[in-house]
Design an enzyme around this catalytic site. Structure first.
Site, short mmCIF file in Angstrom:
data_model
loop_
_atom_site.label_atom_id
_atom_site.label_comp_id
_atom_site.label_asym_id
_atom_site.label_seq_id
_atom_site.Cartn_x
_atom_site.Cartn_y
_atom_site.Cartn_z
N GLU A 47 0.96 -1.26 0.02
CA GLU A 47 -0.02 -0.03 0.11
C GLU A 47 0.81 1.25 0.06
O GLU A 47 1.79 0.98 0.50
CB GLU A 47 -1.05 0.07 1.14
CG GLU A 47 -2.03 -0.93 1.27
CD GLU A 47 -2.02 -2.26 2.09
OE1 GLU A 47 -2.90 -2.95 2.04
OE2 GLU A 47 -0.88 -2.10 2.56
N VAL A 48 0.25 2.33 -0.55
CA VAL A 48 0.68 3.81 -0.60
C VAL A 48 -0.33 4.77 -0.20
O VAL A 48 -1.43 4.47 -0.31
CB VAL A 48 1.25 4.09 -1.86
CG1 VAL A 48 1.99 5.65 -1.68
CG2 VAL A 48 2.72 3.10 -2.13
#
Length: 307
Positions: A47-48
């Site tokens: 994830e970002v």
């Protein structure tokens, strides 16, 4: 040349290059949805996060979470890591950083408590945004095909393989020991087949498998596979850990209890992570799940938006 800054941290660890890496993009208000997705795909982390001003000034920030393939409504390690990064600042969008942050997310408001040591933020704890919900059961054969094991390695002593969520839906299943856990390998065809049969919410079919590692039933070792999200294996998954912890506590015979559960993940990847979960149960109903962990900074830099 236009740029936007980023920081990466390793989450659910105090050791650099272990735990789960996260990129936090601050000042993301000028980015389009498409640009956010391209940046997340470029990092190729599980994830970002993108930090934007809150819609409600009573909250700390609006946080959007992207996997390499899609935006998701909630996840554990992105919230812990984002809070850690913002907690290093003197203020967030003009407001002093206190002990608690409130993030606006697609799953709802996520409250994050900052943990300090000698005045420095070193860890964070988040409260799961939703109540425990249990979905359909899943056959042992489906689970086994997803991770290239014999169906006999998937056990149903405590529960059958099932979907569980406290904000994001996961398939959870217990295996018969550490040897089976270590032998698990994601089978993309099996995941596509499982996704075609099952209804999930918020992301593609993702599988969280675990074993009890000691006589203490609240010490757990786990692995997380999400190849349909381009994450063949995730080293630390707070949202899946919270769903599993809440489900296991819901199955315990005690009507009222408060328990600390420790989930060790990422060992087989060489990225050992430790996720702490505090689960409260009252009148037979799980009422609260808090996910906590340490973080360590790794990199900082700039993303070039145009030449």
């Amino acid at each position: 040349m236009d740029t936007v800054s980023y920081v990466t941290v390793d989450v659910f660890t105090a050791t650099r290059f272990e735990g789960n890496p996260l990129a936090v993009i601050s000042g993301a208000g000028g980015l389009t949805d498409a640009a956010m997705q391209k940046i997340a795909t470029e990092f190729n982390y599980s994830e970002v996060t993108f930090v934007l001003p809150p819609d409600d000034p009573q909250n700390s920030a609006r946080v959007r979470i992207f996997t390499p393939t899609m935006e998701i409504p909630f996840a554990g390690h992105p919230n812990v890591g984002t809070a850690y990064v913002l907690g290093q600042q003197a203020e967030i969008f003009g407001k002093p950083v206190g002990d608690t942050l409130r993030f606006e997310e697609k799953a709802g408001i996520v409250e994050v408590s900052l943990k300090r040591r000698e005045g420095r933020v070193t860890a964070a704890a988040i409260r799961a945004p939703g109540p425990l919900t249990i979905g359909d059961t899943i056959t042992r054969e489906t689970i086994a095909r997803c991770i290239t094991l014999d169906p006999g390695a998937v056990i149903a002593t405590t529960h059958a393989p099932v979907f569980a969520s406290v904000g994001l839906n996961f398939a959870v299943a217990e295996l018969d020991g550490l040897d089976s856990l270590a032998a698990a390998r994601p089978n993309l065809a099996g995941f596509h087949e499982a996704a075609g049969r099952q209804v999930t919410s918020g992301h593609d079919f993702s599988l969280f498998v675990y074993v009890r590692t000691t006589e203490d039933p609240w010490n757990i070792r786990a692995r997380m596979f999400a190849p349909l999200d381009n994450v063949s294996e995730d080293p630390a998954t707070g949202s899946a850990s919270a769903a599993l912890a809440a489900y296991l506590v819901s199955l315990a015979p005690e009507a009222d209890m408060n328990v600390r559960i420790t989930i060790e993940q990422g060992v087989e990847m060489g990225r050992r992570s430790l996720i702490a979960l505090d689960v409260a149960k009252s009148g037979g109903i799980v009422t609260d799940v808090v996910i906590s962990g340490s973080c360590v900074p790794v990199m900082r830099g700039e993303i070039l938006l145009r030449d």
